[in-house]
Design an enzyme around this catalytic site. Structure first.
Site: not given
Length: 639
Positions: A333, A362, A380, A382, A384, A463, A509
């Site tokens: 992000c 991570r 991911q 992802d 945005h 979320k 997100h």
């Protein structure tokens, strides 16, 4: 008289001191049979507990988490009683209920075997059949210590000594067996309808490797034998479907000692992965997303602005470049925000939807790593979305529709949870309330049932989480939609409104697969490695009956590959039955058998991995059938 209020809001008067069980009996004989424990003013208690004042009462059955916990906790006491009967020298440690079952730790001189578990389970069944009442009693600290010393239970003595001075020290008796325990428990052992001991393992006392190694016996309990049988079947299915095992057998991926938590994808695994990513790209392009790519490493200043340095640093890999702190990104992000910042935006530009298949890292503890399900680097999917406040509802609905479409393609059922503000959050109460209500409004506009998961939101916003149900009933959390008012504020993002002034955008997100690696693991177990035709790394395998058909088989394989149908050929001098069995083990959807007859007629004998023989086909008919199945992304037309 006291006033007892029930879960549905109704209330009745009862004599003071009446037991919760007698209240249940007065309401319904069926409820009294099904009730395992009771919640009194929010605290789970035994059904034998007397009600001494006005209170709110909820009866707990096996359908409730705490009802199941009560039964399984009692089953652990039955296990301990059985152990003491068969091994009187055994010392008792602890025996809690856990997810899907219970365990009990014992100090024994010998090592327990599978045969010992069978004998223990038989003794447990006898104790259950006796339908022994469980009776709670309390003792003062010194009496409790003396009581356990007399019984020769040093671990229980240690537990009592470590309790706070003002702690209530309670015990439960069933027949001639007594155990230190806070409860609650079933009324009697006969309420356990089905029990199974599963395994034995070593466990250090109190989890400290400096302490003695004990023997931990695991088991589970259900209120119906049919439910136990279904659970055991799912466990066996899960073993067969383990993605780590299938990943090796199907040559999809591996995790090597040189990189724990860092998966290697093999050629066939890359075919599967690329197909998923291509599908992701095409569906996002159709919905107005622009694909971007952001760097894998960015400096500390960025992560401080985003809040990750303060809130997530323990999970991040960091390094120094030219004496400046950098971090390998754990999330995409902040990079997506920098992409938005690169130019001035008008309200006419919004919403801006930017998607990224971004590799993130991570730090996970080595003990938590598990195949593709828990890794240290993953991709991911992802996106945005930057929008005006009045676009929030429509954009969330759009993401819900996209996510539902993806999961339908793979045949997943799913449920959703709304996760609210956690303790380590940032931002104002007003922003959090506004964001949470926006997610509620979108879910309700779609008519979706949802559960509220209090305090489990991201640190920057609430979320919606999507939990998939696979083919054997397990659930997996994959997709998520996070609404964020915080990062646009921290990064001072803006757009120019109709009034010519700067305004703050709102940010979403979201992921659909969640992690490409983990989703491949889930798909592998969901389909037991037998992927739908459009996802299968090898779609067809040409098998020869005789070497005279080798040239025809090779030509057929080449032609199908030229048409975009992923095909291999098996020209080995082996019996056709052996070749078919091997192709079945490899989960190849279509086996194309060719011999003298097929070569002379220019046809193909077609077998499907599940339906068996489909008869003889012309090549053109087979190609049309395969192309149609791929285009429709059919799950299993021959099943």
């Amino acid at each position: 008289m006291i006033q007892v209020t029930f879960k549905d809001g109704s209330s009745r008067e009862f004599e003071k001191g009446i037991s919760a069980l007698d209240v249940a009996k007065s309401l319904s004989a069926g409820l009294a049979r099904q009730a395992l424990s009771v919640e009194i003013d929010g605290e789970t208690r035994d059904l034998t507990t007397p009600l001494e004042q006005d209170c709110k009462v909820t009866f707990l059955t096996f359908a409730d988490d705490m009802g199941r916990w009560t039964m399984r906790h009692t089953a652990s006491h039955v296990l301990a009683q059985a152990m003491k009967k068969l091994h009187p020298e055994a010392k008792l440690a602890i025996g809690p209920a856990i997810d899907n079952g219970f365990y009990y730790d014992f100090d024994l001189d010998g090592t327990l075997s599978t045969d010992d578990l069978a004998a223990l389970e038989k003794e447990m069944q006898a104790i259950i059949k006796q339908d022994l009442k469980l009776e709670r009693f309390e003792l003062p600290r010194e009496e409790a210590i003396a009581f356990m010393q007399e019984k020769g239970e040093p671990y229980k003595v240690e537990l009592i000594r470590d309790l706070p001075e003002d702690a209530v020290i309670s015990f439960y008796r069933q027949g001639d067996f007594v155990d230190l325990c806070a409860g609650p428990h079933l009324v009697s052992t006969g309420k356990i309808k089905a029990v199974k001991l599963m395994s034995v393992a070593g466990a250090y006392w109190r989890g400290n490797e400096k302490n003695k190694m004990l023997q931990r016996v695991y088991g589970t309990a259900f209120d119906k034998k049919s439910e136990l049988d279904a659970y055991l079947f799912r466990l066996e299915e899960a073993k067969k479907r383990d993605h780590r095992k299938l990943g090796r057998e199907l040559d999809l991926f591996s995790i090597l000692d040189e990189g724990p938590g860092f998966p290697f994808f093999h050629p066939k695994g890359m075919v599967l992965r690329n197909l998923l990513e291509d599908f992701w790209r095409s569906e996002h392009t159709r919905r107005g997303y622009q694909e971007v790519k952001t760097p894998i490493m960015l400096n500390r200043q960025l992560w401080e602005r985003s809040g990750h340095w303060d809130h997530y640093r323990e999970n991040m890999y960091t390094t120094k470049i030219d004496d400046v702190d950098f971090a390998i990104k754990p999330m995409n992000c902040p990079g997506g925000i920098l992409m938005y910042e690169r130019k001035i935006h008008s309200y006419r530009d919004l919403p801006v939807r930017m998607g990224e298949l971004g590799l993130v890292h991570r730090h996970e503890l080595s003990g938590a790593l598990h195949g593709l399900m828990r890794v240290r680097c993953f991709t991911q999917d992802d996106a945005h979305i930057f929008m005006t406040p009045d676009q929030i509802k429509d954009e969330i609905i759009g993401v819900i529709d996209l996510t539902s479409h993806f999961y339908d393609i793979f045949g997943f059922k799913f449920h959703v949870e709304l996760s609210t503000r956690p303790e380590n959050s940032m931002g104002s109460d007003e922003d959090w309330e506004r964001a949470t209500q926006a997610l509620r409004d979108a879910l309700e506009a779609k008519g979706m049932d949802y559960m509220v998961n209090e305090g489990d939101g991201a640190f920057y916003g609430p979320k919606i989480d999507f939990h998939l149900e696979d083919s054997i009933g397990r659930t997996w959390q994959c997709g998520t939609i996070q609404l964020d008012f915080q990062l646009p504020e921290r990064f001072d993002l803006s757009y120019v409104g109709q009034d010519g002034e700067k305004h703050r955008p709102v940010m979403i997100h979201r992921v659909v697969f969640g992690s490409i690696e983990r989703f491949i693991g889930i798909l592998t177990e969901h389909f037991a490695g037998a992927f739908p035709l459009w996802l299968s790394p090898v779609q067809c395998k040409v098998l020869t009956i005789t070497s005279r058909a080798d040239e025809y088989a090779q030509q057929l394989c080449d032609e199908l590959n030229d048409m975009g149908i992923r095909t291999e050929v098996d020209l080995r001098n082996e019996k056709i039955g052996f070749k078919i069995r091997e192709a079945q083990v490899e989960k190849v959807p279509y086996m194309l058998v060719v011999g003298d007859k097929e070569m002379e007629s220019g046809v193909i004998a077609v077998r499907h991995r599940k339906a068996g023989s489909l008869g003889v086909m012309e090549k053109a008919a087979l190609v049309e059938k395969i192309r149609k199945e791929v285009a429709e992304k059919a799950l299993d037309p021959e099943n």
